[in-house]
Design a protein around this motif. Structure first.
Motif, mmCIF file in Angstrom:
data_model
loop_
_atom_site.group_PDB
_atom_site.id
_atom_site.type_symbol
_atom_site.label_atom_id
_atom_site.label_comp_id
_atom_site.label_asym_id
_atom_site.label_seq_id
_atom_site.Cartn_x
_atom_site.Cartn_y
_atom_site.Cartn_z
ATOM 1 N N ILE A 247 0.726 -2.965 -4.431
ATOM 2 C CA ILE A 247 0.814 -4.387 -4.097
ATOM 3 C C ILE A 247 -0.497 -4.983 -4.595
ATOM 4 O O ILE A 247 -1.579 -4.559 -4.159
ATOM 5 C CB ILE A 247 0.947 -4.623 -2.579
ATOM 6 C CG1 ILE A 247 2.233 -3.997 -2.059
ATOM 7 C CG2 ILE A 247 0.913 -6.113 -2.274
ATOM 8 C CD1 ILE A 247 2.377 -4.076 -0.555
ATOM 9 N N ASN A 904 8.620 -8.466 5.422
ATOM 10 C CA ASN A 904 7.513 -7.868 4.695
ATOM 11 C C ASN A 904 6.298 -7.776 5.612
ATOM 12 O O ASN A 904 5.514 -8.715 5.738
ATOM 13 C CB ASN A 904 7.192 -8.708 3.458
ATOM 14 C CG ASN A 904 6.175 -8.030 2.563
ATOM 15 O OD1 ASN A 904 5.398 -7.190 3.008
ATOM 16 N ND2 ASN A 904 6.188 -8.399 1.290
ATOM 17 N N TYR A 906 3.697 -6.041 5.247
ATOM 18 C CA TYR A 906 2.421 -6.045 4.526
ATOM 19 C C TYR A 906 1.891 -7.476 4.440
ATOM 20 O O TYR A 906 0.742 -7.753 4.780
ATOM 21 C CB TYR A 906 2.603 -5.517 3.097
ATOM 22 C CG TYR A 906 2.980 -4.063 2.992
ATOM 23 C CD1 TYR A 906 1.996 -3.080 3.024
ATOM 24 C CD2 TYR A 906 4.292 -3.674 2.840
ATOM 25 C CE1 TYR A 906 2.326 -1.746 2.893
ATOM 26 C CE2 TYR A 906 4.634 -2.342 2.717
ATOM 27 C CZ TYR A 906 3.649 -1.382 2.745
ATOM 28 O OH TYR A 906 3.981 -0.062 2.621
ATOM 29 N N TYR A 907 2.777 -8.376 3.983
ATOM 30 C CA TYR A 907 2.339 -9.763 3.824
ATOM 31 C C TYR A 907 2.068 -10.415 5.171
ATOM 32 O O TYR A 907 1.122 -11.181 5.334
ATOM 33 C CB TYR A 907 3.407 -10.556 3.046
ATOM 34 C CG TYR A 907 3.226 -10.478 1.545
ATOM 35 C CD1 TYR A 907 3.052 -9.252 0.920
ATOM 36 C CD2 TYR A 907 3.218 -11.634 0.763
ATOM 37 C CE1 TYR A 907 2.893 -9.170 -0.451
ATOM 38 C CE2 TYR A 907 3.057 -11.559 -0.613
ATOM 39 C CZ TYR A 907 2.888 -10.328 -1.217
ATOM 40 O OH TYR A 907 2.728 -10.246 -2.562
ATOM 41 N N TYR A 994 11.661 -7.323 -3.657
ATOM 42 C CA TYR A 994 10.812 -7.099 -2.481
ATOM 43 C C TYR A 994 9.368 -6.881 -2.917
ATOM 44 O O TYR A 994 9.094 -6.113 -3.836
ATOM 45 C CB TYR A 994 11.331 -5.888 -1.709
ATOM 46 C CG TYR A 994 10.514 -5.575 -0.475
ATOM 47 C CD1 TYR A 994 10.276 -6.556 0.485
ATOM 48 C CD2 TYR A 994 9.968 -4.307 -0.262
ATOM 49 C CE1 TYR A 994 9.521 -6.277 1.616
ATOM 50 C CE2 TYR A 994 9.225 -4.022 0.862
ATOM 51 C CZ TYR A 994 8.999 -5.008 1.797
ATOM 52 O OH TYR A 994 8.254 -4.735 2.912
ATOM 53 N N GLY A 996 6.898 -5.729 -0.987
ATOM 54 C CA GLY A 996 6.201 -4.632 -0.310
ATOM 55 C C GLY A 996 6.117 -3.413 -1.219
ATOM 56 O O GLY A 996 6.507 -3.456 -2.386
ATOM 57 N N ASP A 1012 9.434 -3.286 7.794
ATOM 58 C CA ASP A 1012 8.832 -2.242 6.966
ATOM 59 C C ASP A 1012 7.733 -1.532 7.766
ATOM 60 O O ASP A 1012 6.776 -2.158 8.188
ATOM 61 C CB ASP A 1012 8.243 -2.892 5.707
ATOM 62 C CG ASP A 1012 7.841 -1.865 4.665
ATOM 63 O OD1 ASP A 1012 7.529 -0.716 5.061
ATOM 64 O OD2 ASP A 1012 7.813 -2.208 3.483
ATOM 65 N N ARG A 1014 5.544 0.435 6.778
ATOM 66 C CA ARG A 1014 4.382 0.734 5.934
ATOM 67 C C ARG A 1014 4.085 2.238 5.944
ATOM 68 O O ARG A 1014 2.961 2.668 6.182
ATOM 69 C CB ARG A 1014 3.147 -0.049 6.396
ATOM 70 C CG ARG A 1014 3.347 -1.542 6.373
ATOM 71 C CD ARG A 1014 2.033 -2.290 6.499
ATOM 72 N NE ARG A 1014 1.338 -2.052 7.727
ATOM 73 C CZ ARG A 1014 1.607 -2.643 8.867
ATOM 74 N NH1 ARG A 1014 2.564 -3.561 8.936
ATOM 75 N NH2 ARG A 1014 0.913 -2.363 9.944
#
Lengths: 1030, 499
Positions: A247, A904, A906-907, A994, A996, A1012, A1014
């Motif tokens: 990412i 997502n 992560y975001y 996506y 991620g 997610d 992760r």
């Protein structure tokens, strides 16, 4: 139609006859004398060949004397005949049982494939082998309609497998039946030993496994020795693995600009690392540090198979190693297998299956932290939470690792390299699985079989770490945790079966009594602190810290009586009925026993006299209904226990004791545990109907099978919170059969095989859809998971489980938007400004604080959330092409899902939530700063309106992945029977929107399928392989 | 031969069937005792009642929230924090799932639940002390309801037996819970031991006197002074209890048996090593948060001013002032800091004192952790009983006889006897005087909330003494809303009017 195809083939063959020197002819028939048209007749080892005509006759020009003729025909066994000096060769072919007449294991017996009336998938195990994996279940990914598998690149991991989706709130693992032994765990088997896999998908097919079948059944049969001279197969592969994706993140300058704006907007002082202490030379790319590791993987397999008239034996040994693609866990497994069978007399056969294995995992991938007894951060999360302005190593810090610093560069993430260096984990598992059996033929058609099986697994875990500091403001103690887990199960099965045919009536009956006893023992010890980094003898007895230990023992017994009747009339009408009565120690005596019935039928329409559609070879309709069970429940969970511990786990779960007398005398009390149990709990059940169609056309070249199912999952065990009046000091939430849901879906698989002389190809594809909706919530439940603000998903009446529950993001406020707002409009208690996140106002509260369902001009993190999105894929599909030309072959396998929304994380983590501005930012994050930007204004305060979970982070989670390709060659030579070399790639290409790391993930629980976690992503593998048989 | 074969087959099958059925489906849990197999002996019952006592020390009750909540809800304590946590004190309900209230509800019902495990099983167990153990549990049930009814009103969940997961108790009718409390306490009084009949090691257990005092309180909350009077008289005449020479000694950890304490919650400073739960009290009365103490609630000006109305015999301030409050005239330190240090840190001008009583100064200075107080919390104090007896006598028309009991309390603190200071008061004036006496004697001991209710004074007019009452709505705020989570989980309950 047929004739046209034959003509085309004949024409193509014509070109191969250029050098003919003499002619050979003959007639090909089936064993029962029918003429066979379209049989491939090839001079072995050459390109010369022809095809038999409509009455089975063929003529072929061959170059010289000698040679061997090869006759191949779909549905029949291949035949080779020495030509010698013959000029006329008539022959008959035997039907090949591997196709429709194939015998398929269906649980407590077997059945011809053509007789099956349930939704049973027969897995092509040859295709599976091309997927490189240590686990047979991972290899199933994308291969079977209705079976979804989520794999991970973590060494030694076994993918999560679900049949027809997740329906229960405990485990949704299918039941595995390995050579007749039932186990709920993912089987740790050497994939090379597997001879066949059948998947029982619908309730009618799986009901023979009764109370354990509601998540579907996977029947695995391992290889037997084959009659003939000993055959040795040696197979070895070596591969390279790497994390394929990144990412993209902000660099040090970009990070500083945003984090400064976030502090300015909040009126908070800037952190110095983004300001006066900013060092332009430090710009760490944490992903590169962590992910840039090439890992090797090796697999070596040796198998010996032999058999005589009265005995056969199969032996194999397998060594598998997989390094981690991050510095971390390495997985090693060695396993052996011995299967043998002896015919002692005409009536008595004895045999056994046994596999013994040992596997070790060394290293770290999110270690255990003895301070908290919890997992510390996974490197896959740390890579995004660490800041570019923090150096990897920093001699100014206690342990020499760069970490966040309050007021300077703030992140709570552990330094991932520090985690990998300081935390060591080792686990070792030894296991065995096997049985011995006796078959006794009482009379013709009547057989008795007794088998006794054992399944044992012993796991040792040891994890330790030096004291040090790898996280902002946190110094961790040294620590050591050791645990031992011993799992043991004993199976006994008595089976009696009877087969009889008279006239066109064919019966088979089976009855069995089975018992299973399981035992599990746990021992664990943890030392917090107590190790000197200099000494490094990591044994509990060396600890000077405080050691705590725990141990427990679990037992369970299941007893079952079962029976099944299969009947068919003239291979046209099929009926199958099964009944199983299961009793389990997990339930109170009055709820212990339950009966699971099923019935299914089939109609081979194409066998009817009136059926005269030429190109349809076979058409069968199937229908079935069954009731099967499940128990998401541990042992002894129907009785409430007494709690009499002086020392509780924490202040919210204190022990029971009271002080009497004027001094410090403490008396331990006793009361019922807060974990109140409900003695009324009973089996969860699935009642499912299934309709299916099997269609075979074009001489068996095209095969289609489709199934539609609709089921009601009742009495699902859910954690139901009880009112405080029940007397528990924390909210007691026993498992109660409180929920029902409906599930329905369909599956389709199609395959097309074509052999055109030396060029062969096969295309197979499958697609499936499943959906669920909650139809009943009892015991006053309004939803199944808490409504706390950290929860992003919900499970409510009328919705599917795990729908997203988020604020509805509408972009950012423009000046016109702000001008149009009422003066008292607030977002999280504050008046919004230009550039702030705009959410839809969906709900409000009255003056007494109760929800009204009417917008109130106030956006609140809790109240204005909407239920949205579809975390469960609409379609799951797989597509495979096999090609072969002469000695070369190639296969391409594509797999994917569509119609899935994912959150997502992560975001979300990097730009909002309570860790917002304590992490790095994604490269395309474009916050509103100085009048520019499309994302909300950065704001440092937790809980600020711009830092909330919202639909902004919902993304399309569909993906299409070139999961596997393989190119191989069978090298012609005379030394051995077969010599094959191949190259292969896995997870080679992925198409997704996506953002991620990997769209292929399994949510943390059944309630969060779209979040997610992760975790360890899928890895890309390239390998080289060698396969020798002699 | 044919027969022989058949026999052989049958033999083999029988043998094999025997191999099956070898596992037992009924399994005992090898890890812990199940509820069904416990509760066999008198000692099991004793352990059960210990668990019921233990509930008193839960965070939602006397180890934590109760002193804060009940003081905050009455006019002797006020809180300025705008935190939603303290919404009940301001009679402003944003959400009836307020954590403080939910925990109190759950923990009082836990105390009731633990007690009924003893009461319901006692009938099946034989033993010398079974009856008195059962009686202790009955007292604890009554104590829980006494509090619950005061906070939530009478229409709360009626629990009078062990609850199972399938139980959703009905809402109590008016009077039903008072009847239950009276019945339980009357039965308990017959079986309970006198304080002197217990060994020192049993100090802290429910005595006959405690049950009599609680029953008297139950009657008096219903304005039944006729029934209360003889109960209180019997406690006084039992000679089991006496006033300590020094008032302040009640509020320090002294590791001794306190003859003035009729029922105490036995806290320990730094508890025994085997414990991890709260044996110590949460400090919620600091003028502000400092060093692990919380400033949840502060005394109102009214409490401080009550002390200033009368000097002692020697012309000094009432000696109970320094024990009760940290105030502008305090010479002692509060957590090591003088009043001048604290003065600038009060939340606002309305607040200039903190509760010194139970503030654990002796330990907090050295061991400033959150839950470190070890002073026993006296739930029923002999001085309270003397004043209640005086009140009952006055209500029953024996005002002149009542003077003597007020004087016992006043004279212990070097105050002029009321019979000299204010002789010959009529019934109403005497009651007014008693209201004052109770403030200066009992403030900070969680009695005022019940007093206001008993005297019919729990209404919006308290705003003159406590600004928090500004938002009090008569007819609604006199009881708290039932926690929403409980209403959600038990459809047999309904919310109190107005919420």
């Amino acid at each position: 139609m047929k004739n046209i195809l034959l003509l085309v083939l004949n024409v193509s063959m014509f070109f191969n006859q250029a050098f003919s020197q003499r002619m050979i002819s003959g007639k090909v028939t089936s064993a029962d004398g029918n003429e066979l048209p379209g049989v491939n007749v090839i001079l072995k080892g050459t390109n010369s060949g022809t095809i038999s005509d409509i009455v089975g006759d063929y003529t072929l020009n061959i170059p010289e004397e000698g040679g061997v003729l090869e006759f191949t025909y779909i549905g029949f066994q291949k035949k080779e005949i020495d030509i010698g000096s013959k000029s006329i060769i008539n022959t008959s072919l035997n039907e090949d049982l591997t196709e429709l007449q194939e015998i398929v294991v269906i649980g407590y017996g077997s059945q011809r494939k053509s007789d099956i009336t349930g939704a049973v998938a027969i897995v092509d195990t040859d295709q599976l082998k091309k997927n490189y994996s240590s686990s047979i279940t991972d290899q199933l990914q994308g291969r079977v309609a209705g079976v979804s598998v989520t794999t991970s690149g973590k060494p030694g991991s076994i993918g999560d497998i679900k049949i027809r989706g997740a329906s229960f709130f405990g485990g949704n693992n299918p039941l595995y039946v390995i050579d007749g032994i039932l186990t709920g765990d993912n089987p740790n088997l050497n994939p090379s030993d597997v001879a066949s896999i059948q998947v029982l998908k619908d309730a009618a097919a799986s009901a023979i496994y009764g109370s354990r079948a509601a998540n579907g059944v996977i029947i695995i049969t391992t290889k037997k020795g084959v009659k003939g001279a000993p055959k040795i197969n040696f197979n070895s592969t070596v591969g390279m693995q790497k994390i394929p994706s990144r990412i993209n993140l902000k660099d040090n300058y970009e990070w500083a600009e945003i984090v400064n704006a976030a502090h300015d907007n909040a009126g908070a002082p800037r952190v110095s690392g983004a300001n006066e202490d900013f060092n332009e030379n430090i710009n760490t790319d944490w992903q590169n540090e962590i992910f840039d590791n090439t890992a090797f993987t090796y697999n070596t397999n040796l198998a010996i198979s032999a058999g005589g008239d009265n005995s056969n034996v199969y032996f194999s040994v397998n060594k598998f190693s997989q390094e981690g693609v991050i510095k971390g866990p390495q997985f090693d497994r060695i396993s052996t297998r011995l299967n043998s069978e002896f015919k002692l007399s005409k009536k008595i056969t004895v045999g056994q299956h046994l596999t013994v294995g040992n596997s070790t995992t060394n290293g770290t991938a999110g270690a255990i932290d003895p301070d908290t007894d919890g997992d510390i951060i996974s490197p896959f999360s740390a890579a995004f939470e660490m800041l570019p302005v923090i150096p990897i190593y920093d001699t100014a810090q206690m342990s020499g690792y760069g970490i966040g610093q309050i007021g300077k560069a703030q992140t709570w993430s552990e330094n991932p390299l520090g985690v990998m260096d300081l935390y060591k984990n080792f686990s070792e598992n030894s296991s065995f699985l096997g049985d011995i059996y006796v078959k006794y033929q009482i009379m013709k058609g009547l057989d008795f079989r007794l088998s006794i099986g054992l399944n044992g697994s012993f796991t040792n875990f040891k994890g330790y770490n030096e004291a040090g500091q790898i996280r902002m403001s946190t110094v961790h103690f040294s620590g050591l945790t050791e645990s031992r887990n011993e799992n043991f199960a004993l199976f006994i099965e008595n089976r009696i079966s009877y087969e009889k045919s008279f006239g066109k009536h064919n019966f088979s009956l089976v009855g069995a009594l089975t018992e299973q006893k399981g035992r599990e023992k746990l021992l664990a010890s943890t030392s917090v602190g107590g190790y000197d980094n200099e000494t490094n003898f990591w044994q509990l007895s060396n600890s000077t810290g405080s050691i705590s230990s725990s141990g427990s023992e679990m037992q369970s017994v299941i007893r079952s009586y079962l029976g099944r009747l299969n009947y068919n009339f003239d291979q046209k009408y099929f009926i199958s009925m099964a009944l199983r009565n299961d009793g389990s120690s997990k339930f109170a005596p009055e709820n212990r026993w339950s009966i699971f019935p099923s019935a299914s039928g089939g109609w081979a329409l194409s066998q009817e006299n009136f059926f005269n559609i030429q190109f349809i070879d076979n058409l069968k309709l199937r229908a079935g209904y069954g009731i099967v069970g499940n128990a998401s429940l541990g042992d002894y969970e129907y009785t409430t226990n007494i709690y009499r511990t002086a020392t509780g786990s924490d202040i919210y779960n204190p022990g029971v004791n009271y002080n009497l007398g004027p001094t410090s005398a403490s008396v331990i009390g006793a009361t019922r545990s807060d974990m109140l149990r409900n003695a009324d709990i009973s089996w969860e059940e699935l009642r499912e109907s299934n309709l299916g169609i099997d269609l075979e056309i074009l001489n068996g070249q095209l095969f289609f099978t489709g199934d539609y199912y609709k089921g009601q999952v009742n009495k699902i065990l859910a954690q139901v919170p009880l009112p405080g009046t029940v007397g528990a000091i924390t909210r007691s939430s026993p498992s109660i059969n409180a929920v029902s849901l409906q599930r329905k879906g369909w599956e389709a698989a199609i395959s097309y095989r074509k052999q055109a002389g030396i060029f062969q190809y096969a295309i197979t594809a499958n697609v499936s859809h499943t959906a669920n909706v909650i139809t009943e919530l009892n015991y006053g439940l309004t939803e199944l998971v808490g409504t706390d603000i950290s929860s992003k998903t919900t499970a409510r009446l009328g919705y599917s489980v795990g729908k997203f529950y988020l604020l509805d993001y509408q972009g950012i406020y423009t000046a016109e938007d702000i001008a149009g707002l009422p003066s008292d409009f607030t977002v999280q208690g504050e008046t919004p400004q230009v550039g702030d996140a705009k959410y839809k106002d969906t709900n409000g509260r009255n003056e007494n604080g109760f929800l009204t369902g009417v917008p109130d001009g106030k956006i609140s993190r809790d109240d204005d959330r909407i239920i949205t999105g579809s975390p469960i894929p609409n379609l799951i599909y797989g597509f495979n092409i096999d090609l072969s030309y002469k000695i070369f072959d190639c296969s391409i396998f594509v797999q994917g899902i569509s119609g899935r929304d994912v959150y997502n994380t992560y975001y979300s983590l990097m730009t909002t939530e309570d860790f917002g501005h304590f992490t790095n930012y994604p490269y395309d994050y474009d916050p509103y700063i100085n009048g520019q930007g499309t994302d909300p204004r950065p704001h440092f305060f937790q809980g600020h309106g711009n830092n909330l979970e919202s639909t902004k982070f919902l993304e399309n989670g569909a993906y299409l992945r070139l999961k596997n390709f393989q190119i191989g060659a069978n090298i012609p030579q005379k030394m051995m029977e077969n010599l094959r070399v191949y190259v292969s790639g896995q997870n080679v290409l992925t198409f997704t929107n996506y953002k991620g790391l990997d769209p292929e993930f399994e949510g943390g629980s059944v309630f969060t399928p779209g979040l997610d976690p992760r975790a360890y992503p899928s890895v890309r593998t390239f390998m080289l392989g060698l396969d020798i048989t002699f | 031969m044919w027969i022989y074969k058949k026999v052989k087959i049958i033999f083999i099958i029988t043998l094999l069937l025997n191999v099956t059925s070898c596992f037992e489906l009924e399994l005992e849990n090898p890890n812990t005792v199940s509820e069904a197999s416990f509760w066999k002996s008198e000692n099991d019952l004793f352990q059960g009642v210990i668990a019921a006592y233990d509930a008193l020390q839960l965070g939602g009750l006397y180890a934590g929230n109760i002193p804060v909540i009940l003081t905050g809800l009455s006019d002797d304590g006020t809180g300025e924090s705008t935190n939603e946590y303290y919404a009940p004190f301001r009679f402003k309900i944003f959400n009836s799932n307020i954590y403080l209230s939910e925990m109190m509800w759950i923990h009082f019902y836990a105390m009731i639940g633990r007690s009924y495990q003893v009461i319901d099983r006692a009938v099946l167990i034989e033993g010398e002390n079974v009856k008195s153990i059962e009686a202790e549990a009955k007292f604890l049930v009554a104590l829980a309801y006494y509090n619950l009814v005061a906070v939530y009103g009478e229409n709360i969940a009626f629990v009078d037996r062990i609850q199972e997961a399938s139980d959703f108790p009905e809402r109590a009718e008016d009077g039903e819970l008072y009847t239950l409390m009276e019945q339980l306490l009357n039965e308990a009084i017959l079986e309970l031991k006198l304080a002197s009949e217990y060994s020192d090691a049993d100090y802290g257990r429910v005595t006959k006197g405690a049950a009599q005092a609680l029953l008297a309180k139950v009657y008096m909350q219903q304005k039944n002074f006729e029934y209360a009077e003889p109960l209180l008289k019997e406690i006084i005449n039992s000679n089991e209890y006496e006033l300590l020479p020094s008032y302040g000694d009640n509020f320090y950890e002294n590791n001794g048996i306190n003859k003035e304490a009729i029922f105490v919650i036995n806290f320990l400073h730094d508890g025994p090593a085997t414990e991890s739960n709260r044996t110590t009290r949460h400090q919620g009365f600091s003028p502000r948060e400092k060093l692990g103490t919380y400033g949840d609630v502060q005394p109102t000006q009214f409490v401080y001013e009550s002390f200033l109305t009368e000097l002692d015999i020697d012309g000094n301030p009432d000696p109970r002032l320094d024990v009760t409050l940290f105030h502008p005239g305090s010479t002692q330190l509060f957590i090591g800091e003088p009043y001048s240090w604290w003065e600038s840190r009060f939340r606002n001008s309305e607040i200039n004192t903190g509760y010194f009583k139970y503030s654990e100064q002796q330990f907090i200075e050295n061991f400033a952790t959150e839950f470190d107080g070890g002073t026993d919390f006296i739930l029923i104090r002999y001085a309270d009983v003397l004043l209640l007896y005086a009140e009952a006598l006055n209500e029953n028309g024996q005002t002149s006889e009542a003077y003597a009991y007020v004087d016992l309390v006043r004279q212990r603190s070097n105050m002029e006897p009321l019979s000299i200071a204010k002789p010959s008061l009529d019934k109403d004036s005497f009651l007014e005087q008693l209201k004052h006496e109770r403030v200066v004697e009992l403030s900070g001991e969680v009695t005022r909330f019940f007093d206001l209710k008993r005297w019919g004074m729990y209404n919006a007019s308290n705003v003159e003494r406590d600004p928090n009452f500004e938002t009090f709505v008569n007819g609604r705020s006199d009881v708290q809303p039932i926690p929403q989570s409980e209403l959600d989980l038990n459809k047999n309950l309904i919310q109190n009017p107005g919420y």
